[in-house]
Scaffold this motif. Structure first.
Motif, short mmCIF file in Angstrom:
data_model
loop_
_atom_site.label_atom_id
_atom_site.label_comp_id
_atom_site.label_asym_id
_atom_site.label_seq_id
_atom_site.Cartn_x
_atom_site.Cartn_y
_atom_site.Cartn_z
N ASN A 299 36.69 -81.44 -50.86
CA ASN A 299 35.73 -80.55 -51.52
C ASN A 299 35.21 -79.50 -50.55
OD1 ASN A 299 35.64 -81.45 -54.21
ND2 ASN A 299 34.22 -83.12 -53.73
N VAL A 300 34.82 -79.94 -49.38
CA VAL A 300 34.29 -79.01 -48.37
C VAL A 300 35.38 -78.03 -47.93
CG1 VAL A 300 33.42 -78.85 -45.99
CG2 VAL A 300 32.50 -80.58 -47.55
N SER A 301 36.62 -78.50 -47.87
CA SER A 301 37.74 -77.67 -47.42
C SER A 301 38.30 -76.76 -48.51
CB SER A 301 38.88 -78.57 -46.90
OG SER A 301 38.44 -79.39 -45.85
N ASN A 302 37.77 -76.88 -49.73
CA ASN A 302 38.30 -76.11 -50.87
C ASN A 302 39.82 -76.30 -50.99
OD1 ASN A 302 35.81 -74.90 -51.74
ND2 ASN A 302 35.94 -73.54 -49.94
N ASP A 303 40.22 -77.54 -50.92
CA ASP A 303 41.64 -77.87 -50.90
C ASP A 303 42.17 -77.96 -52.33
OD1 ASP A 303 44.17 -79.10 -50.61
OD2 ASP A 303 43.54 -80.17 -48.82
#
Length: 481
Positions: free
Chosen positions: A292-296
């Motif tokens: 989520n944080v990495s916008n993966d």
């Protein structure tokens, strides 16, 4: 009539077996069989072990914090003794895989060619033996990387050694490298090999095993063995890696070694067999939060959403199936292939070799290649923006490669565990609810089977003492950092 004993083989997978009785009704039946049917069975058993999420056998999706359990969270908290998990891992690999491969090897060596085969059999025999042995090398590496010292030189000769001694893990690795080099050299792509039985690399266009791909598999496995030794034996590691890359490793996902599962029962992917009728697993918070944080964009393939959001549960904590993200559609699809060794995995090894020793190209470029390959595997679109947002960091390449390999190896959890232990990234934290035997840490090995302690006690005790104690926290010999 000469008879052999092997474990039962599914009727659909029973290729080339000759018998007058229905052996599937009696798991202890005696019958004649062929190297092809034994190869098929061993390949399926190996793939089943590497890919199943069964809590009775392979819990590495839980260990690597990709998933956690909904109700019975024992295995998420590293209690592997309640279900005698280690006994099952041991039996599956030694009996179902290695012993069947060994029997196939014996049949090949004992075969007397017909007059019409006198000119073709020697080359065919060498190729078949090389394929069989490469699979044995792969399986022994899995066992060493799981336990440390294991039975090896006496392991499969149960008539002479019913209670086999344990060999030093480092010595086994050295021998596996030697064997694998010989196997690769032995393959002659101009000769025959298996015409049936080989699920991994059967090529219907040529009507036989694809020996070019088997050769790439061999070199890629050699690369994997070499990389594993990077910290403990850098000289052997570098020479092995150099030889593997020079020899020719996988160059695309078309070279992936995988088992093709079928839509019909009982030959579906074992992941489907575990997920289709039970709601036992939910997404682990560790990876979901990271993605989520990495916008993966791979997250939509890895997991289902909950009203548009991806939500993971705290590792080791029970949770309602409907309240958290679940595994993606791939886990509920009967025919999802079983991965044994992938181009994505090999690309990360190449990035690591370049970072460590400057072998094989630019580490940044190979890092990008590995991530791009993972995006392609999951149909996640163009990886360019993601790579730009998460560039290779030469100053801490272990973090760059370790974390990205962890994400990419989501469906190869046994392999992911190796990256984690060798590179020390990601820095996973054990749940506060983990069993005391874990000593507050994520396990770095499985304990030996209880069956070994009770039936092969003297050799078990010697091996336990030699590795520094039969514990979840005892490091494998190559894990020295």
């Amino acid at each position: 009539m000469k008879k052999y004993i092997i474990t039962p083989i599914l009727a659909l997978l029973f290729i080339g077996c000759s018998t007058t009785d229905d052996v599937n009704l009696d798991e202890h039946a005696f019958y004649n069989t062929t190297q092809e049917s034994l190869l098929t069975y061993a390949q399926k058993e190996l793939s089943d072990y590497m890919n199943t999420p069964s809590v009775n056998e392979n819990n590495f999706r839980l260990t690597m914090q990709y998933w956690t359990e909904t109700i019975y969270v024992n295995e998420s908290n590293y209690d592997f003794t309640n279900r005698t998990v280690s006994n099952n891992v041991w039996t599956d690999n030694y009996v179902n895989v290695l012993k069947n491969l060994d029997q196939a090897e014996r049949i090949i060596n004992a075969y007397t060619p017909t007059p019409s085969e006198l000119t073709t059999w020697p080359g065919k025999k060498k190729n078949q033996l090389a394929i069989i042995d490469m699979m044995k090398v792969y399986t022994y590496q899995v066992l060493v990387d799981t336990y440390g010292d294991i039975p090896y030189t006496q392991a499969l000769n149960i008539d002479v050694y019913p209670l086999p001694k344990y060999d030093k893990a480092a010595d086994i690795y050295t021998d596996l490298i030697t064997k694998l080099k010989n196997d690769i050299t032995s393959i002659d792509t101009s000769k025959e090999s298996f015409k049936t039985g080989d699920i991994f690399y059967y090529n219907p266009t040529i009507g036989k095993s694809d020996l070019d791909k088997w050769k790439k598999f061999g070199n890629s496995l050699l690369l994997k063995l070499g990389i594993a030794l990077a910290d403990v034996n850098p000289n052997l590691a570098q020479s092995t890696v150099n030889q593997a890359i020079t020899g020719g490793v996988m160059t695309s996902s078309g070279d992936d070694c995988k088992f093709t599962y079928l839509a019909a029962s009982p030959n579906e992917n074992p992941m489907f067999q575990e997920t289709s009728s039970r709601d036992d697993f939910i997404a682990g918070k560790t990876l979901v939060d990271y993605m989520n944080v990495s916008n993966d964009p791979r997250i939509s393939a890895y997991y289902t959403d909950v009203d548009g959001d991806y939500i993971g549960q705290v590792i080791g904590t029970p949770g309602e199936f409907a309240d958290f993200s679940n595994a993606g559609e791939f886990a509920y699809t009967e025919t999802t292939p079983g991965i044994i060794l992938s181009y994505t995995e090999v690309s990360f090894y190449r990035a690591e070799a370049a970072a460590r020793w400057g072998i094989g190209g630019s580490p940044a470029a190979l890092y990008a290649t590995a991530i791009t390959s993972s995006f392609n595997d999951w149909g996640a679109g163009d990886a360019t923006a993601y790579i730009a947002a998460h560039p290779y960091n030469a100053a801490n390449w272990k973090k760059s490669i370790g974390e990205q390999a962890w994400v990419a190896m989501y469906n190869q959890a046994v392999t992911s565990w190796n990256f984690f232990r060798r590179l020390d990234y990601p820095q996973l934290v054990a749940p506060s609810t983990a069993i005391p035997n874990a000593e507050g840490k994520v396990p770095v090995r499985l304990q030996y089977p209880t069956a070994e302690a009770t039936t092969n006690g003297s050799n078990y005790a010697a091996a336990s003492a030699a590795i520094g104690g039969d514990k979840l926290t005892t490091k494998i010999f190559w894990d020295i950092n």
